[in-house]
Motif scaffolding. Structure first.
Motif, PDB file in Angstrom:
ATOM      1  N   ARG A  75       4.239  -5.833   2.777  1.00 14.36           N
ATOM      2  CA  ARG A  75       4.126  -6.755   3.892  1.00 14.36           C
ATOM      3  C   ARG A  75       4.159  -8.180   3.387  1.00 14.36           C
ATOM      4  NH1 ARG A  75       2.601  -4.718   8.643  1.00 14.36           N
ATOM      5  NH2 ARG A  75       1.850  -2.557   8.641  1.00 14.36           N
ATOM      6  N   ASP A 132       0.858  -1.184   0.000  1.00 15.41           N
ATOM      7  CA  ASP A 132       0.000   0.000   0.000  1.00 15.41           C
ATOM      8  C   ASP A 132       0.892   1.231   0.000  1.00 15.41           C
ATOM      9  OD1 ASP A 132       0.857   0.340   2.646  1.00 15.41           O
ATOM     10  OD2 ASP A 132      -0.826  -0.842   3.403  1.00 15.41           O
ATOM     11  N   ARG A 133       0.268   2.353  -0.302  1.00 13.89           N
ATOM     12  CA  ARG A 133       1.042   3.582  -0.341  1.00 13.89           C
ATOM     13  C   ARG A 133       0.725   4.399   0.907  1.00 13.89           C
ATOM     14  NH1 ARG A 133       3.970   5.627  -4.322  1.00 13.89           N
ATOM     15  NH2 ARG A 133       2.991   4.575  -6.058  1.00 13.89           N
ATOM     16  N   GLN A 134       1.783   4.813   1.609  1.00 14.00           N
ATOM     17  CA  GLN A 134       1.642   5.604   2.827  1.00 14.00           C
ATOM     18  C   GLN A 134       1.214   7.024   2.467  1.00 14.00           C
ATOM     19  OE1 GLN A 134       1.897   3.004   4.802  1.00 14.00           O
ATOM     20  NE2 GLN A 134       3.260   4.041   6.222  1.00 14.00           N
ATOM     21  N   PRO A 135       0.662   7.753   3.445  1.00 10.58           N
ATOM     22  CA  PRO A 135       0.294   9.154   3.172  1.00 10.58           C
ATOM     23  C   PRO A 135       1.484   9.965   2.648  1.00 10.58           C
ATOM     24  CG  PRO A 135      -0.574   8.449   5.289  1.00 10.58           C
ATOM     25  CD  PRO A 135       0.282   7.327   4.790  1.00 10.58           C
ATOM     26  N   ASP A 136       2.704   9.615   3.054  1.00 14.12           N
ATOM     27  CA  ASP A 136       3.858  10.387   2.567  1.00 14.12           C
ATOM     28  C   ASP A 136       4.305   9.939   1.174  1.00 14.12           C
ATOM     29  OD1 ASP A 136       5.035   7.955   2.984  1.00 14.12           O
ATOM     30  OD2 ASP A 136       6.492   8.642   4.470  1.00 14.12           O
ATOM     31  N   GLU A 141       5.369   6.956   0.234  1.00 16.34           N
ATOM     32  CA  GLU A 141       6.231   5.775   0.213  1.00 16.34           C
ATOM     33  C   GLU A 141       5.383   4.505   0.113  1.00 16.34           C
ATOM     34  OE1 GLU A 141       9.661   5.406   0.130  1.00 16.34           O
ATOM     35  OE2 GLU A 141       9.364   7.515  -0.430  1.00 16.34           O
ATOM     36  N   LEU A 144       6.277  -6.580   8.212  1.00 17.66           N
ATOM     37  CA  LEU A 144       6.774  -5.590   7.261  1.00 17.66           C
ATOM     38  C   LEU A 144       7.984  -6.131   6.515  1.00 17.66           C
ATOM     39  CD1 LEU A 144       6.768  -2.060   8.920  1.00 17.66           C
ATOM     40  CD2 LEU A 144       5.609  -2.788   6.836  1.00 17.66           C
ATOM     41  N   ARG A 165       4.673   0.595   1.039  1.00 14.75           N
ATOM     42  CA  ARG A 165       4.963  -0.281   2.166  1.00 14.75           C
ATOM     43  C   ARG A 165       4.546  -1.708   1.786  1.00 14.75           C
ATOM     44  NH1 ARG A 165       2.014   1.022   7.635  1.00 14.75           N
ATOM     45  NH2 ARG A 165       0.327   0.276   6.314  1.00 14.75           N
TER      46      ARG A 165
END
Ligand SMILES: [Zn+2]
Ligand SMILES: [Zn+2]
Length: 434
Positions: A371, A361-365, A367, A377, A369
């Motif tokens: 798993r 998935d894509r982080q709010p920043d 990047e 992770l 991620r």
């Protein structure tokens, strides 16, 4: 600094190098075991890829470590010489390119007697002999290729032949494809008609099926011309997917290849993630009522931007420079085809996220991620290894505890300065020379 202290410095270098070589032998043992037990199989494409990610080796060096680790598994003499610090890793690396269990003892003697440069030259010459022997064998096999076609007394045509391995594989593959096509047809025929008692029940033997398959191959070759066309046009996979299946793998519906083979809903979602698609609407009775225009899921401009941004596969530790566009939220779920919803993944890792339970998935920043299937992770950069405050002392202490006594002359070659005659040396030692 006087000469004596310089000598001591030189000795210290030689002694520590022997310790590092001995430690490398241990490292290679660990790598071999890790590989054999599939420890890297957590989304990485190989043990070398894992090694590059985990310990920061460049990919070439990582592949070489794994290769040498494997080779030493069957070369106990070379493995022991490295573990005792008697042979440098550089020499062992070179020797394992040619050594076999039969030639290992002779090559170990080369390693002990010669400098690293000598060893390199011997190995190069040795490989030339290996390659010549291999080329002779390939040429002999190629020369023995033949296909005899003749007519028997009763008019049947008899075929006998010898094909090079890769040609044989091609033929077998083609026969299999033809046989499957015939078998499908036959099944369809049988289910469509009321079976007539005289022909139906008997399934042809394998030999009979092969003969029919060969006939189909010949017909097909003549029908479509011998020129196969561009490789990209030769094979095409068409998947028919019911729309609800794309949106939810558990939804009732079906995904079938053009030839009728069923594929999993996850697979059809992967194939649809980055594909050209034609939308057909079916009436409830199965009739096609509307066919849309053929469109690419990812338009060329976005694809170019995606390649420019991601450069290669984004899976941790991969980075293969080509790949497929993955919709982080699948378009069938309403995920948009925008850069922020796309990530470039190689074929292997695209499969990992669709069919093997890996998640991205894509982080709010911004990047990504990743798993593992168990939810742990998978970081882009692994956590640093714990090392003692004085790693060199710790290494020396461990070797001391193992009873390994290394000193400045442990790895010194037996060479006394005579000229090396590579050709003569290989003539004498190589089992296939001459
Ligand atoms: Zn995808
Ligand atoms: Zn990848």
């Amino acid at each position: 600094m006087d000469m004596r202290s310089l000598d001591r410095l030189g000795d210290e270098i030689a002694e520590l190098s022997a310790h590092l070589d001995a430690a490398t032998a241990h490292l290679l043992d660990l790598i071999r075991e890790f590989d054999a037990r599939g420890g890297w199989n957590t989304g990485f494409r190989s043990c070398a890829a894992w090694l590059a990610w985990r310990v920061g080796l460049d990919p070439g060096a990582a592949r070489e470590r794994v290769r040498v680790a494997h080779a030493l598994g069957t070369l106990p003499l070379l493995a022991r010489a490295l573990a005792r610090g008697e042979l440098s890793y550089a020499k062992v690396r070179a020797l394992t390119r040619v050594a076999t269990p039969e030639t290992e003892a002779r090559l170990l003697a080369v390693g002990r007697a010669g400098t690293a440069a000598h060893v390199e030259r011997i190995v190069r010459g040795w490989r030339r002999v290996d390659r010549k022997a291999e080329a002779r064998e390939t040429a002999r096999r190629h020369a023995s290729r033949a296909l005899h076609v003749y007519q028997d007394e009763d008019g049947m045509v008899v075929i006998r032949g010898r094909l090079a391995p890769e040609v044989g594989a091609l033929l077998v593959q083609a026969l299999t494809a033809a046989r499957e096509a015939l078998y499908q047809q036959r099944r369809a025929d049988v289910s469509a008609e009321t079976p007539s008692p005289d022909v139906s029940a008997k399934t042809p033997t394998m030999a009979e099926q092969q003969a029919d398959a060969l006939a189909l191959l010949a017909e097909t070759a003549l029908h479509s011309g011998i020129d196969p066309g561009a490789p990209g046009e030769r094979y095409q996979v068409v998947v028919h997917v019911d729309a609800p299946v794309l949106a939810d793998p558990d939804a009732p519906g079906q995904s079938v290849l053009e030839d009728g083979t069923h594929v999993s809903a996850e697979t059809s979602r992967r194939l649809a993630c980055d594909a050209s698609r034609v939308v057909m609407r079916h009436a409830p009775d199965g009739q096609v009522v509307e066919v849309g225009a053929r469109t690419r899921t990812i338009p060329p401009a976005i694809r170019r931007a995606l390649h420019h941004r991601d450069r290669g596969c984004r899976f941790p530790g991969c980075g293969l420079p080509f790949g497929q566009g993955h919709h982080i939220r699948h378009w069938a779920h309403g995920g948009p085809t925008t850069l922020s919803n796309l990530a470039l993944l190689c074929r292997r890792h695209h499969r990992a996220v669709h069919e093997e339970g890996y998640q991205v998935d894509r982080q709010p920043d911004g990047e990504l991620r990743f798993r593992r299937p168990d939810g742990r992770l998978l970081p882009e950069v692994p956590p640093p290894a714990a090392i003692p405050a004085d790693p060199v002392q710790a290494l020396l202490a461990r070797h001391d505890a193992q009873g390994l006594r290394l000193h400045a002359r442990t790895a010194i070659p037996g060479w006394l300065g005579e000229r090396l005659n590579v050709g003569w040396a290989i003539d004498v030692m190589h089992p296939l020379a001459g």
